[in-house]
Design a protein around this motif. Structure first.
Motif, PDB file in Angstrom:
ATOM      1  N   PHE A   1       0.862  -1.191   0.000  1.00  0.00           N
ATOM      2  CA  PHE A   1       0.000   0.000   0.000  1.00  0.00           C
ATOM      3  C   PHE A   1       0.891   1.232   0.000  1.00  0.00           C
ATOM      4  O   PHE A   1       1.953   1.232   0.635  1.00  0.00           O
ATOM      5  CB  PHE A   1      -0.888   0.043   1.245  1.00  0.00           C
TER       6      PHE A   1
ATOM      7  N   PHE B   1      -5.506   2.358  -2.093  1.00  0.00           N
ATOM      8  CA  PHE B   1      -6.761   1.700  -1.733  1.00  0.00           C
ATOM      9  C   PHE B   1      -7.533   2.551  -0.725  1.00  0.00           C
ATOM     10  O   PHE B   1      -6.938   3.315   0.053  1.00  0.00           O
ATOM     11  CB  PHE B   1      -6.503   0.308  -1.136  1.00  0.00           C
ATOM     12  N   GLU B   2      -8.837   2.418  -0.759  1.00  0.00           N
ATOM     13  CA  GLU B   2      -9.693   3.170   0.169  1.00  0.00           C
ATOM     14  C   GLU B   2      -9.232   2.949   1.612  1.00  0.00           C
ATOM     15  O   GLU B   2      -9.071   1.805   2.044  1.00  0.00           O
ATOM     16  CB  GLU B   2     -11.148   2.693   0.012  1.00  0.00           C
ATOM     17  N   PRO B   3      -9.022   4.022   2.371  1.00  0.00           N
ATOM     18  CA  PRO B   3      -8.542   3.887   3.749  1.00  0.00           C
ATOM     19  C   PRO B   3      -9.559   3.153   4.638  1.00  0.00           C
ATOM     20  O   PRO B   3     -10.766   3.351   4.493  1.00  0.00           O
ATOM     21  CB  PRO B   3      -8.371   5.334   4.219  1.00  0.00           C
TER      22      PRO B   3
ATOM     23  N   HIS C   1      -0.548   1.368   8.845  1.00  0.00           N
ATOM     24  CA  HIS C   1      -1.027   1.526   7.474  1.00  0.00           C
ATOM     25  C   HIS C   1      -0.428   2.803   6.877  1.00  0.00           C
ATOM     26  O   HIS C   1      -0.141   3.777   7.598  1.00  0.00           O
ATOM     27  CB  HIS C   1      -2.547   1.614   7.451  1.00  0.00           C
ATOM     28  N   ALA C   2      -0.289   2.807   5.562  1.00  0.00           N
ATOM     29  CA  ALA C   2       0.322   3.946   4.871  1.00  0.00           C
ATOM     30  C   ALA C   2      -0.385   5.261   5.215  1.00  0.00           C
ATOM     31  O   ALA C   2       0.265   6.271   5.524  1.00  0.00           O
ATOM     32  CB  ALA C   2       0.271   3.707   3.353  1.00  0.00           C
ATOM     33  N   GLU C   3      -1.711   5.253   5.205  1.00  0.00           N
ATOM     34  CA  GLU C   3      -2.473   6.487   5.414  1.00  0.00           C
ATOM     35  C   GLU C   3      -2.398   6.964   6.864  1.00  0.00           C
ATOM     36  O   GLU C   3      -2.357   8.167   7.129  1.00  0.00           O
ATOM     37  CB  GLU C   3      -3.944   6.271   5.017  1.00  0.00           C
TER      38      GLU C   3
ATOM     39  N   ASN D   1      -4.121  -8.930   7.637  1.00  0.00           N
ATOM     40  CA  ASN D   1      -4.936  -7.826   7.112  1.00  0.00           C
ATOM     41  C   ASN D   1      -6.387  -8.275   6.894  1.00  0.00           C
ATOM     42  O   ASN D   1      -6.833  -8.425   5.756  1.00  0.00           O
ATOM     43  CB  ASN D   1      -4.348  -7.297   5.799  1.00  0.00           C
TER      44      ASN D   1
ATOM     45  N   ASN E   1       3.154   1.332   3.427  1.00  0.00           N
ATOM     46  CA  ASN E   1       2.727   0.546   4.587  1.00  0.00           C
ATOM     47  C   ASN E   1       3.961   0.110   5.384  1.00  0.00           C
ATOM     48  O   ASN E   1       5.009  -0.176   4.815  1.00  0.00           O
ATOM     49  CB  ASN E   1       1.936  -0.689   4.129  1.00  0.00           C
TER      50      ASN E   1
ATOM     51  N   LEU F   1     -10.372  -4.752  -2.037  1.00  0.00           N
ATOM     52  CA  LEU F   1      -9.297  -5.246  -1.177  1.00  0.00           C
ATOM     53  C   LEU F   1      -9.752  -6.454  -0.366  1.00  0.00           C
ATOM     54  O   LEU F   1      -9.016  -7.430  -0.204  1.00  0.00           O
ATOM     55  CB  LEU F   1      -8.818  -4.124  -0.241  1.00  0.00           C
TER      56      LEU F   1
HETATM   57  N1  LIG Z   1      -5.690   1.071   2.648  1.00  0.00           N
HETATM   58  C1  LIG Z   1      -4.823   0.286   3.370  1.00  0.00           C
HETATM   59  C2  LIG Z   1      -5.226  -0.952   3.846  1.00  0.00           C
HETATM   60  C3  LIG Z   1      -4.335  -1.694   4.577  1.00  0.00           C
HETATM   61  N2  LIG Z   1      -3.101  -1.238   4.825  1.00  0.00           N
HETATM   62  C4  LIG Z   1      -2.698  -0.039   4.370  1.00  0.00           C
HETATM   63  O1  LIG Z   1      -1.533   0.391   4.590  1.00  0.00           O
HETATM   64  N3  LIG Z   1      -3.571   0.713   3.632  1.00  0.00           N
END
Ligand SMILES: Nc1ccnc(=O)[nH]1
Length: 237
Positions: A109, A160-162, A133-135, A197, A127, A187
């Motif tokens: 991510f 990807f959508e947070p 998580h990246a966001e 995850n 990530n 996802l």
């Molecule tokens: N959107 C995300 C889902 C899971 N992990 C991440 O870093 N980002």
């Protein structure tokens, strides 16, 4: 006289019984009602297990919500600070960050923070782990480095959508705009119930709509889905 009283007695007893039983039923109903009320007499939810989130379409002022059929939803129309072309460009940069994260042994991510000019990339973040998580990492770093009023005019662009956690961090960091490439549902199909995850199903628009400020959201962008999904195809096995 004796005959009359013998005839009236059963009727009298029936009436007394009727009044007593009737009183008990009314009292039970009263108790039920008081159990439904809060201390100040407010009626509380009859079903505390139900998630009570507001309807996105009716609570985010100036931004109409997406229908599930409207997969190409782009919230901006006039208000989003980035053009569609700018978002696609930054999504591709975020995807490069995602691939670097993957190469470093993390989940694929990536996210970038874009300045109010719509062009300048202020930060990149991949990530870094199950909770990193990246966001979330990007929001936390951004909030340490920039003024909240400035961040309100910035845009977080992510592959990807947070998730709910990341949407919460974006909200608390006061980042006013967010664009994502692929939806959380895509996802979830990729990760399944992966232990590292276990993807949720709670749209970021729904999380934002439960807050008190109108964070603008753009996404998904189906024309990029194949590119964004590519680093995940062999990952969640
Ligand atoms: N959107 C995300 C889902 C899971 N992990 C991440 O870093 N980002």
């Amino acid at each position: 006289m004796k005959n009359i009283s013998m005839n009236v007695l059963p009727v009298f007893l029936f009436l007394v019984l009727f009044i007593i039983v009737g009183g008990c039923i009314t009292k039970t109903t009263d108790n039920d009602n008081s159990g439904m009320s809060g201390p100040s007499g407010q009626v509380v939810s009859a079903n505390p297990g139900t998630l009570n989130v507001p309807d996105v379409e009716t609570t985010v002022s100036g931004i109409s919500g997406p229908g599930s059929e409207d997969v190409n939803y782009f919230s901006d129309g006039k208000d989003f600070p980035l053009t569609r072309e700018q978002i696609l460009k930054h999504l591709r940069t975020a995807n490069e960050v995602a691939k670097e994260a993957k190469a470093a042994g993390h989940h694929p991510f990536g996210a970038v923070l874009v300045a109010p000019d719509g062009e300048t990339v202020l930060m990149k973040q991949g990530n870094m782990g199950g909770l990193s998580h990246a966001e979330t990492e990007l929001s936390r770093r951004a909030s340490l480095q920039y003024d909240p009023d400035y961040l309100w005019n910035c845009t977080l662009v992510t592959t990807f959508e947070p998730c709910a956690m990341c949407s919460g961090n974006i909200y608390w960091a006061n980042i006013g705009n967010m664009a994502y490439g692929a939806p959380e549902t895509t996802l979830k199909n990729l990760t399944g119930a992966s232990k590292s995850n276990p993807t949720m199903n709670l749209p970021s628009r729904t999380v934002f709509a439960a807050g008190q400020k109108p964070i603008r959201v753009a996404g998904p962008f189906p024309e990029l889905e194949d590119e964004l999904v590519a680093p995940h195809r062999d990952f969640w096995k």
